[in-house]
Design a protein around this motif. Structure first.
Motif, PDB file in Angstrom:
ATOM      1  N   VAL A 105      -2.585 -10.836  -6.007  1.00  0.00           N
ATOM      2  CA  VAL A 105      -2.044 -10.979  -5.165  1.00  0.00           C
ATOM      3  C   VAL A 105      -0.870 -10.793  -5.241  1.00  0.00           C
ATOM      4  CG1 VAL A 105      -3.316 -13.365  -6.386  1.00  0.00           C
ATOM      5  CG2 VAL A 105      -1.343 -11.985  -7.217  1.00  0.00           C
ATOM      6  N   SER A 106      -0.336  -9.906  -5.691  1.00  0.00           N
ATOM      7  CA  SER A 106       1.380  -8.885  -5.354  1.00  0.00           C
ATOM      8  C   SER A 106       0.691  -7.261  -4.929  1.00  0.00           C
ATOM      9  CB  SER A 106       1.981  -8.220  -6.596  1.00  0.00           C
ATOM     10  OG  SER A 106       2.971  -7.798  -6.793  1.00  0.00           O
ATOM     11  N   PHE A 107       1.879  -7.830  -3.854  1.00  0.00           N
ATOM     12  CA  PHE A 107       1.445  -6.671  -2.422  1.00  0.00           C
ATOM     13  C   PHE A 107       3.064  -6.961  -2.001  1.00  0.00           C
ATOM     14  CE2 PHE A 107       0.645  -5.301   1.764  1.00  0.00           C
ATOM     15  CZ  PHE A 107      -0.069  -3.900   1.329  1.00  0.00           C
ATOM     16  N   GLY A 108       3.780  -5.965  -1.452  1.00  0.00           N
ATOM     17  CA  GLY A 108       4.720  -5.209  -1.217  1.00  0.00           C
ATOM     18  C   GLY A 108       4.979  -5.741   0.505  1.00  0.00           C
ATOM     19  N   THR A 109       6.223  -5.776   0.947  1.00  0.00           N
ATOM     20  CA  THR A 109       5.654  -5.872   2.446  1.00  0.00           C
ATOM     21  C   THR A 109       7.914  -4.800   2.606  1.00  0.00           C
ATOM     22  OG1 THR A 109       6.397  -6.998   3.219  1.00  0.00           O
ATOM     23  CG2 THR A 109       4.184  -7.209   3.052  1.00  0.00           C
ATOM     24  N   ASN A 110       8.410  -4.490   3.926  1.00  0.00           N
ATOM     25  CA  ASN A 110       8.996  -4.397   4.382  1.00  0.00           C
ATOM     26  C   ASN A 110      10.842  -5.504   4.719  1.00  0.00           C
ATOM     27  OD1 ASN A 110      11.119  -2.200   4.827  1.00  0.00           O
ATOM     28  ND2 ASN A 110      10.464  -2.905   7.082  1.00  0.00           N
ATOM     29  N   ASP A 111       9.760  -6.489   4.055  1.00  0.00           N
ATOM     30  CA  ASP A 111      10.748  -7.847   3.872  1.00  0.00           C
ATOM     31  C   ASP A 111      10.502  -7.838   2.766  1.00  0.00           C
ATOM     32  OD1 ASP A 111      11.065  -7.358   7.428  1.00  0.00           O
ATOM     33  OD2 ASP A 111      10.169  -8.904   7.065  1.00  0.00           O
ATOM     34  N   ARG A 112       9.878  -7.669   1.513  1.00  0.00           N
ATOM     35  CA  ARG A 112       9.829  -8.328   0.808  1.00  0.00           C
ATOM     36  C   ARG A 112       8.917  -6.975  -0.389  1.00  0.00           C
ATOM     37  NH1 ARG A 112       8.832 -13.799  -1.937  1.00  0.00           N
ATOM     38  NH2 ARG A 112       8.581 -13.684  -4.283  1.00  0.00           N
ATOM     39  N   PRO A 113       9.433  -6.203  -0.445  1.00  0.00           N
ATOM     40  CA  PRO A 113       8.868  -5.390  -1.647  1.00  0.00           C
ATOM     41  C   PRO A 113       8.063  -5.863  -3.109  1.00  0.00           C
ATOM     42  CG  PRO A 113      11.455  -4.326  -1.229  1.00  0.00           C
ATOM     43  CD  PRO A 113      10.533  -5.664  -0.252  1.00  0.00           C
ATOM     44  N   ARG A 114       7.572  -4.556  -3.520  1.00  0.00           N
ATOM     45  CA  ARG A 114       7.157  -5.474  -5.334  1.00  0.00           C
ATOM     46  C   ARG A 114       7.587  -4.157  -6.092  1.00  0.00           C
ATOM     47  NH1 ARG A 114       2.874  -2.669  -7.616  1.00  0.00           N
ATOM     48  NH2 ARG A 114       3.012  -0.906  -5.556  1.00  0.00           N
ATOM     49  N   LEU A 115       8.320  -4.889  -6.895  1.00  0.00           N
ATOM     50  CA  LEU A 115       8.737  -4.458  -7.587  1.00  0.00           C
ATOM     51  C   LEU A 115       8.219  -4.458  -8.966  1.00  0.00           C
ATOM     52  CD1 LEU A 115      12.275  -4.413  -8.887  1.00  0.00           C
ATOM     53  CD2 LEU A 115      11.729  -5.870 -10.566  1.00  0.00           C
ATOM     54  N   SER A 116       7.870  -2.962  -9.196  1.00  0.00           N
ATOM     55  CA  SER A 116       6.583  -2.659 -10.350  1.00  0.00           C
ATOM     56  C   SER A 116       7.291  -1.796 -10.991  1.00  0.00           C
ATOM     57  CB  SER A 116       5.668  -1.347  -9.575  1.00  0.00           C
ATOM     58  OG  SER A 116       5.271  -0.878 -10.302  1.00  0.00           O
ATOM     59  N   VAL A 117       6.815  -2.705 -12.619  1.00  0.00           N
ATOM     60  CA  VAL A 117       7.315  -2.385 -14.204  1.00  0.00           C
ATOM     61  C   VAL A 117       6.457  -1.720 -14.715  1.00  0.00           C
ATOM     62  CG1 VAL A 117       8.047  -2.998 -16.465  1.00  0.00           C
ATOM     63  CG2 VAL A 117       8.434  -4.637 -13.711  1.00  0.00           C
ATOM     64  N   PHE A 118       7.157  -0.931 -15.534  1.00  0.00           N
ATOM     65  CA  PHE A 118       6.132   0.115 -16.561  1.00  0.00           C
ATOM     66  C   PHE A 118       6.790   0.239 -17.485  1.00  0.00           C
ATOM     67  CE2 PHE A 118       4.785   4.142 -18.887  1.00  0.00           C
ATOM     68  CZ  PHE A 118       3.568   3.434 -18.939  1.00  0.00           C
TER      69      PHE A 118
END
Length: 118
Positions: free
Chosen positions: A19-32
């Protein structure tokens, strides 16, 4: 027999990425989150590129004093400032299978305090 800790985390990570998908307007903030540090990336999944990255091992944050949760909050503020400079104010939060607790929560709160919305 139940799932091991790593199998459970992998299952949660896959469920979040559906469900989490990053676009140009709303990118994805991925945490490791590792045992020693915390790393965050802002990713545009359509182009397949990393826009910004920050971690607790960066030169400006490596000298920061405090415990791991305090440093994670600084990392969240750093990534939010980079996003704000580029005109990004909304992101999709991807906690990467980690529980929303401790360092992950602290990072999210730091990013929100700096003006990032998710």
């Amino acid at each position: 027999m139940g799932l091991s800790k790593t199998q459970r985390k992998l299952r949660i990570r896959r469920r979040i990425r559906k469900v989490s998908f990053g676009t140009n307007d709303r990118p994805r903030l991925s945490v490791f989150r590792s045992n020693t540090g915390i790393y965050v990336q802002v990713i545009d999944d359509i182009k397949g590129t990393t826009l910004f990255a920050a971690s607790s091992r960066d030169k400006d944050l490596a000298s920061a004093k405090g415990n791991k949760t305090e440093i994670a909050k600084l990392v969240g503020k750093t990534i939010a400032e980079k996003c704000k400079k580029a005109g990004i104010d909304k992101v999709a939060f991807d906690r990467g299978g980690n529980l929303y607790h401790g360092r992950v929560k602290s990072l999210a709160e730091g990013a929100r305090e700096a003006g990032l919305k998710f």
